[in-house]
Design a protein around this motif. Structure first.
Motif, PDB file in Angstrom:
ATOM      1  N   ILE A  60      -0.090  -2.618  -8.575  1.00 48.69           N
ATOM      2  CA  ILE A  60      -0.250  -3.146  -7.220  1.00 48.69           C
ATOM      3  C   ILE A  60      -1.614  -3.825  -7.073  1.00 48.69           C
ATOM      4  CG2 ILE A  60      -0.423  -2.503  -4.786  1.00 48.69           C
ATOM      5  CD1 ILE A  60       1.555  -0.207  -5.409  1.00 48.69           C
ATOM      6  N   GLU A  61      -2.680  -3.160  -7.577  1.00 46.48           N
ATOM      7  CA  GLU A  61      -4.026  -3.713  -7.479  1.00 46.48           C
ATOM      8  C   GLU A  61      -4.160  -5.018  -8.284  1.00 46.48           C
ATOM      9  OE1 GLU A  61      -8.042  -3.669  -6.122  1.00 46.48           O
ATOM     10  OE2 GLU A  61      -6.220  -2.589  -5.516  1.00 46.48           O
ATOM     11  N   SER A  62      -3.627  -5.022  -9.502  1.00 49.37           N
ATOM     12  CA  SER A  62      -3.709  -6.218 -10.357  1.00 49.37           C
ATOM     13  C   SER A  62      -2.946  -7.385  -9.753  1.00 49.37           C
ATOM     14  CB  SER A  62      -3.166  -5.897 -11.751  1.00 49.37           C
ATOM     15  OG  SER A  62      -3.911  -4.881 -12.366  1.00 49.37           O
ATOM     16  N   ALA A  63      -1.730  -7.112  -9.272  1.00 49.24           N
ATOM     17  CA  ALA A  63      -0.897  -8.169  -8.699  1.00 49.24           C
ATOM     18  C   ALA A  63      -1.569  -8.787  -7.469  1.00 49.24           C
ATOM     19  CB  ALA A  63       0.477  -7.622  -8.344  1.00 49.24           C
ATOM     20  N   GLU A  64      -2.198  -7.926  -6.627  1.00 49.49           N
ATOM     21  CA  GLU A  64      -2.862  -8.439  -5.427  1.00 49.49           C
ATOM     22  C   GLU A  64      -4.053  -9.329  -5.791  1.00 49.49           C
ATOM     23  OE1 GLU A  64      -3.865  -5.337  -2.732  1.00 49.49           O
ATOM     24  OE2 GLU A  64      -1.769  -4.908  -2.195  1.00 49.49           O
ATOM     25  N   TRP A  65      -4.822  -8.909  -6.801  1.00 50.83           N
ATOM     26  CA  TRP A  65      -5.963  -9.719  -7.233  1.00 50.83           C
ATOM     27  C   TRP A  65      -5.496 -11.079  -7.789  1.00 50.83           C
ATOM     28  CZ3 TRP A  65     -10.834 -10.030  -6.252  1.00 50.83           C
ATOM     29  CH2 TRP A  65     -11.562  -8.912  -5.853  1.00 50.83           C
ATOM     30  N   ILE A  66      -4.475 -11.054  -8.604  1.00 49.48           N
ATOM     31  CA  ILE A  66      -3.953 -12.317  -9.160  1.00 49.48           C
ATOM     32  C   ILE A  66      -3.481 -13.227  -8.038  1.00 49.48           C
ATOM     33  CG2 ILE A  66      -2.106 -13.346 -10.547  1.00 49.48           C
ATOM     34  CD1 ILE A  66      -2.281 -10.868 -12.356  1.00 49.48           C
ATOM     35  N   LEU A  67      -2.752 -12.652  -7.063  1.00 47.78           N
ATOM     36  CA  LEU A  67      -2.238 -13.439  -5.940  1.00 47.78           C
ATOM     37  C   LEU A  67      -3.380 -14.002  -5.096  1.00 47.78           C
ATOM     38  CD1 LEU A  67       0.095 -14.433  -4.183  1.00 47.78           C
ATOM     39  CD2 LEU A  67       0.101 -12.192  -3.036  1.00 47.78           C
ATOM     40  N   LEU A  68      -4.401 -13.159  -4.813  1.00 49.20           N
ATOM     41  CA  LEU A  68      -5.521 -13.593  -3.988  1.00 49.20           C
ATOM     42  C   LEU A  68      -6.304 -14.733  -4.660  1.00 49.20           C
ATOM     43  CD1 LEU A  68      -7.404 -13.309  -1.571  1.00 49.20           C
ATOM     44  CD2 LEU A  68      -8.584 -11.451  -2.775  1.00 49.20           C
ATOM     45  N   ILE A  69      -6.605 -14.564  -5.936  1.00 48.94           N
ATOM     46  CA  ILE A  69      -7.360 -15.612  -6.638  1.00 48.94           C
ATOM     47  C   ILE A  69      -6.526 -16.894  -6.752  1.00 48.94           C
ATOM     48  CG2 ILE A  69      -8.508 -16.230  -8.801  1.00 48.94           C
ATOM     49  CD1 ILE A  69      -9.110 -13.260  -9.196  1.00 48.94           C
ATOM     50  N   ALA A  70      -5.208 -16.728  -6.958  1.00 47.09           N
ATOM     51  CA  ALA A  70      -4.323 -17.903  -7.003  1.00 47.09           C
ATOM     52  C   ALA A  70      -4.344 -18.644  -5.679  1.00 47.09           C
ATOM     53  CB  ALA A  70      -2.903 -17.474  -7.360  1.00 47.09           C
ATOM     54  N   ALA A  71      -4.282 -17.902  -4.570  1.00 47.16           N
ATOM     55  CA  ALA A  71      -4.292 -18.524  -3.243  1.00 47.16           C
ATOM     56  C   ALA A  71      -5.633 -19.211  -2.975  1.00 47.16           C
ATOM     57  CB  ALA A  71      -4.004 -17.466  -2.177  1.00 47.16           C
ATOM     58  N   PHE A  72      -6.735 -18.547  -3.382  1.00 44.63           N
ATOM     59  CA  PHE A  72      -8.070 -19.108  -3.158  1.00 44.63           C
ATOM     60  C   PHE A  72      -8.272 -20.392  -3.971  1.00 44.63           C
ATOM     61  CE2 PHE A  72     -12.592 -19.424  -4.245  1.00 44.63           C
ATOM     62  CZ  PHE A  72     -13.149 -19.468  -2.973  1.00 44.63           C
ATOM     63  N   THR A  73      -7.954 -20.353  -5.260  1.00 46.22           N
ATOM     64  CA  THR A  73      -8.134 -21.548  -6.098  1.00 46.22           C
ATOM     65  C   THR A  73      -7.170 -22.666  -5.704  1.00 46.22           C
ATOM     66  OG1 THR A  73      -6.681 -20.569  -7.789  1.00 46.22           O
ATOM     67  CG2 THR A  73      -9.061 -20.297  -8.079  1.00 46.22           C
ATOM     68  N   ALA A  74      -5.989 -22.301  -5.199  1.00 48.05           N
ATOM     69  CA  ALA A  74      -5.016 -23.323  -4.783  1.00 48.05           C
ATOM     70  C   ALA A  74      -5.536 -24.119  -3.597  1.00 48.05           C
ATOM     71  CB  ALA A  74      -3.679 -22.668  -4.445  1.00 48.05           C
ATOM     72  N   VAL A  75      -6.117 -23.423  -2.588  1.00 49.98           N
ATOM     73  CA  VAL A  75      -6.611 -24.147  -1.420  1.00 49.98           C
ATOM     74  C   VAL A  75      -7.851 -24.976  -1.777  1.00 49.98           C
ATOM     75  CG1 VAL A  75      -8.114 -22.278  -0.525  1.00 49.98           C
ATOM     76  CG2 VAL A  75      -7.113 -23.965   1.041  1.00 49.98           C
ATOM     77  N   ILE A  76      -8.722 -24.455  -2.659  1.00 51.77           N
ATOM     78  CA  ILE A  76      -9.889 -25.230  -3.097  1.00 51.77           C
ATOM     79  C   ILE A  76      -9.439 -26.483  -3.853  1.00 51.77           C
ATOM     80  CG2 ILE A  76     -11.915 -25.210  -4.604  1.00 51.77           C
ATOM     81  CD1 ILE A  76     -12.267 -23.612  -2.025  1.00 51.77           C
ATOM     82  N   THR A  77      -8.460 -26.303  -4.756  1.00 50.18           N
ATOM     83  CA  THR A  77      -7.939 -27.440  -5.527  1.00 50.18           C
ATOM     84  C   THR A  77      -7.319 -28.482  -4.613  1.00 50.18           C
ATOM     85  OG1 THR A  77      -7.496 -25.993  -7.407  1.00 50.18           O
ATOM     86  CG2 THR A  77      -6.365 -28.108  -7.384  1.00 50.18           C
ATOM     87  N   ALA A  78      -6.551 -28.023  -3.616  1.00 48.16           N
ATOM     88  CA  ALA A  78      -5.896 -28.952  -2.691  1.00 48.16           C
ATOM     89  C   ALA A  78      -6.927 -29.720  -1.869  1.00 48.16           C
ATOM     90  CB  ALA A  78      -4.940 -28.193  -1.785  1.00 48.16           C
ATOM     91  N   LEU A  79      -7.985 -29.029  -1.424  1.00 44.88           N
ATOM     92  CA  LEU A  79      -9.041 -29.708  -0.670  1.00 44.88           C
ATOM     93  C   LEU A  79      -9.730 -30.769  -1.522  1.00 44.88           C
ATOM     94  CD1 LEU A  79     -10.619 -26.663   1.203  1.00 44.88           C
ATOM     95  CD2 LEU A  79      -9.484 -28.613   2.275  1.00 44.88           C
TER      96      LEU A  79
END
Length: 714
Positions: free
Chosen positions: A73-92
């Motif tokens: 659960i902890e690993s999956a949440e971290w992967i999801l959070l970093i994916a969401a963060f890098t996705a919005v930075i990349t899109a910007l």
């Protein structure tokens, strides 16, 4: 947990900013400091792609029993959070990058929206992650959907940066083209365009027009970009395209850019030869002369036509090597082909025996070029024994046409060139029975258009080329041909000029002035040059437009230098054969990367010339290169020092060569330093590069290169 909360709390404002950029995209003005951030888009985009795919994989394929484990659960949440963060930075970053010039708004819309949607979905999944734990089907569907969208976004991005359908191209039917045969291939479509597609169109397409240059169509290719047209055949370097290709790879204007797949030597040669002869789009490779460089290159990259089945065995390689020499060159028609091409050169050395000696290869010879050789009617009998002959060139030979009927046994003959011979219409009748013959070339013969109808009625498959007959059209003469092969002279040397159009007058100058039709000297075979001089020549004929001027500098070398030393450091890439380069007598062409030029830009070039016995010298001539697009300029100054030895030198002379302007082209320069006649055993040259390129140059303020390949003492 603190870091996790910080990252999570940034997702909402960043995605709101992303939505703002999306809504007001057309009004967005990006300052230069933000452009730097936007250009990092290609660097960071790999992070969300990889992380989203990893997250989707674990959601879809990790067993249910493991998903309840706290570490999962902890690993999956971290992967999801970093994916969401890098996705919005990349899109910007992508939104900022899209506002730069060179991108077509319509073509990047889909890529833009898929990137934004990916960011939004990841935010929703993250903040609803606890709810989704109870909805396995919905969770898996969202994970699969996100993975698909981000893959599709990557595909669209690759189309923009590398050309349409880049990712799927290798497996799509449009990409799997049948291999074109040599005799069916077009120069542009099958030789040139594939090079542009693979090495250039990734940045110069309708979606991503860097420098406002689009190569998708012939019309846009001809139009060029914001820096002008891609080629100019009147310039020595052939214009912008070849100039950028030949720049050192570390230069920012070098094409393709550093880090991208570079052109091979073969690809550069194809582009060079295509442009040099005047770029055409509808000419076939087979229409080129067998000795044409572009056709020779084509034979290496194209297979033979499917109807060209060479079912005979290859000749013995030792036999081929034995028969091939400087006057009779024998080469394979294509890589791995048993078919052979024979070209004859050097008219004074030709005799019938040279043709008869080819009998052991009579099965393998498919092309025979005897252009301008003293071939006679008796030689036709020998040619008729080359039973697999496809192309035969007898232009400007001594045949009369009386024995042409002996060629009627050549069942595979496709092309016959008889231009410049005294052949008569009736002598061609015997050739109409040849089943494969498609073209007979009859320029400058007694055969006229009115004579062709009876021949065409016998065989409608044969095309007769009798030349241009537009009597009302004023044509421009081609420039004279300079036949001298060595431009370094040691004594009196005949000047060898000629022109193929009969009645043409060649006028020339030796004082650097332009030849004219009134006051300039008329060339004849008695003209001799015996000094360091630039020859300019031009062709004239009544009723024709005079030709362009050709010019060539002849370097006089009165004294042989016994030894030479290069005291300064030169660039490791451009050191040629070191100091020996200056006195080896081998003139280079205008290609600075040929390995025959010595180049430097950081410090003055210091050269010492030594003589075992004193010489009475009065001038030094340097053979140098000018190529402003490659930052290669004449030196700002050349100093000459001389004396009995290197420890006892005195100043003799200096010169400040004229500097080019932005209209100047590439040329081989002769820079001369004169001084009072002096007895010398040692000469020192100090060649100083331009320290700051002029304001009009793309590299203004930077240091210029100097390139030298020969030094001559007179």
């Amino acid at each position: 947990m603190k870091l996790k909360n910080i990252l999570a709390n940034t997702l909402i404002p960043f995605n709101c900013l992303l939505l703002f950029f999306l809504i007001f995209d057309s009004k967005l003005v990006v300052p230069s400091w933000l452009q730097v951030l936007g250009r990092m888009h290609p660097v960071v985009l790999h992070f969300p792609i990889v992380l989203v795919l990893i997250y989707s994989a674990i959601v879809l394929f990790i067993p249910k029993r493991i998903k309840s484990e706290s570490w999962y659960i902890e690993s999956a949440e971290w992967i999801l959070l970093i994916a969401a963060f890098t996705a919005v930075i990349t899109a910007l970053m992508g939104m900022l990058l899209s506002r730069e010039a060179g991108y077509d708004a319509d073509s990047i819309t889909a890529h833009k929206y898929t990137g934004v949607i990916t960011s939004f979905i990841l935010v929703i999944i993250y903040f609803c992650r606890n709810l989704l734990k109870q909805q396995a089907i919905v969770s898996k569907a969202l994970a699969a959907c996100t993975a698909f969208i981000i893959i599709w976004a990557g595909h669209l991005g690759a189309d923009i940066t590398h050309g349409e359908n880049f990712v799927l191209a290798p497996v799509t039917p449009a990409h799997i083209k049948p291999q074109v045969g040599l005799s069916d291939a077009f120069i542009y479509a099958d030789l040139v365009e594939p090079i542009l597609e693979s090495k250039c169109m990734g940045c110069h397409n309708s979606s991503k027009a860097k420098g406002e240059l689009v190569m998708d169509t012939k019309a846009l290719l001809i139009k060029g970009g914001k820096d002008g047209k891609l080629w100019d055949t009147t310039k020595a370097d052939l214009g912008l395209l070849m100039r950028r290709i030949h720049l050192p790879e570390e230069e920012k204007e070098h094409m393709p850019p550093a880090g991208k797949p570079q052109l091979t030597d073969e690809e550069s040669a194809i582009l060079y030869e295509w442009i040099k002869t005047g770029p055409v789009f509808d000419k076939k490779v087979i229409d080129l002369a067998v000795t044409d460089t572009l056709r020779i290159l084509a034979s290496k990259v194209l297979k033979q036509s499917s109807d060209e089945v060479y079912d005979f065995e290859a000749a013995d390689e030792k036999q081929v090597n034995k028969l091939s020499n400087n006057n009779r060159v024998i080469t394979p028609l294509a890589m791995g082909s048993p078919a052979l091409v024979v070209n004859f050169y050097n008219k004074p050395f030709y005799n019938s025996k040279q043709l008869e000696e080819l009998q052991p290869l009579s099965t393998q010879i498919v092309e025979l070029n005897l252009d301008n050789m003293p071939v006679t009617d008796d030689d036709i009998k020998t040619m008729a024994q080359f039973k697999n002959l496809r192309r035969l060139n007898l232009d400007f030979t001594a045949i009369t046409g009386n024995t042409l009927q002996q060629l009627s046994g050549l069942q595979f003959l496709k092309s016959l060139s008889l231009s410049g011979t005294p052949v008569k219409p009736g002598q061609l009748t015997a050739l109409t029975s040849l089943p494969k013959l498609r073209a007979i070339y009859l320029w400058s013969t007694q055969v006229e258009s009115k004579d062709l109808q009876p021949l065409e009625e016998r065989n409608k498959n044969i095309t007769y080329q009798t030349g241009f007959k537009g009597d009302s059209t004023i044509l421009k003469l081609t420039p004279p041909i300079l036949e001298n092969e060595n431009f370094v002279i040691t004594g009196a040397t005949p000047l060898e000029l000629k022109h193929y159009v009969k009645g043409t007058l060649i006028r020339y100058t030796l004082d650097d002035s332009e030849p004219d039709s009134i006051s300039s000297a008329v060339y004849d075979k008695n003209v001799v040059i015996n000094t360091d001089v630039t020859v300019k020549a031009k062709a004239f004929k009544p009723g024709w437009i005079s030709s362009d001027v050709i010019q060539q500098h002849f370097f006089k070398s009165s004294y042989n230098v016994d030894s030479v030393m290069l005291l300064s450091k030169v660039d490791d890439k451009y050191k040629a054969n070191g100091a020996k380069t200056f006195i080896d007598g081998e003139k280079s062409d205008i290609n600075f990367a040929s390995g025959k030029w010595v180049g430097c830009k950081e410090n003055p070039m210091e050269v010492i010339l030594m003589f075992n016995k004193p010489v009475e010298a009065a001038s030094i001539t340097l053979s140098m290169l000018q190529q402003i697009g490659a930052y290669i300029f004449p030196p700002s100054q050349v100093e000459v020092w001389g004396g009995a030895d290197k420890n006892h030198l005195r100043f003799l002379s200096k010169t400040n060569p004229q500097q080019p302007n932005k209209e100047s082209g590439t040329e081989n320069l002769a820079i001369k330093c004169s001084f009072n006649k002096t007895k010398l055993s040692c000469i020192k040259l100090l060649i100083t590069p331009v320290r700051s390129l002029p304001a009009w140059h793309a590299g203004k303020g930077e240091k210029a290169w100097v390139f030298v390949d020969e030094v001559f003492v007179n």
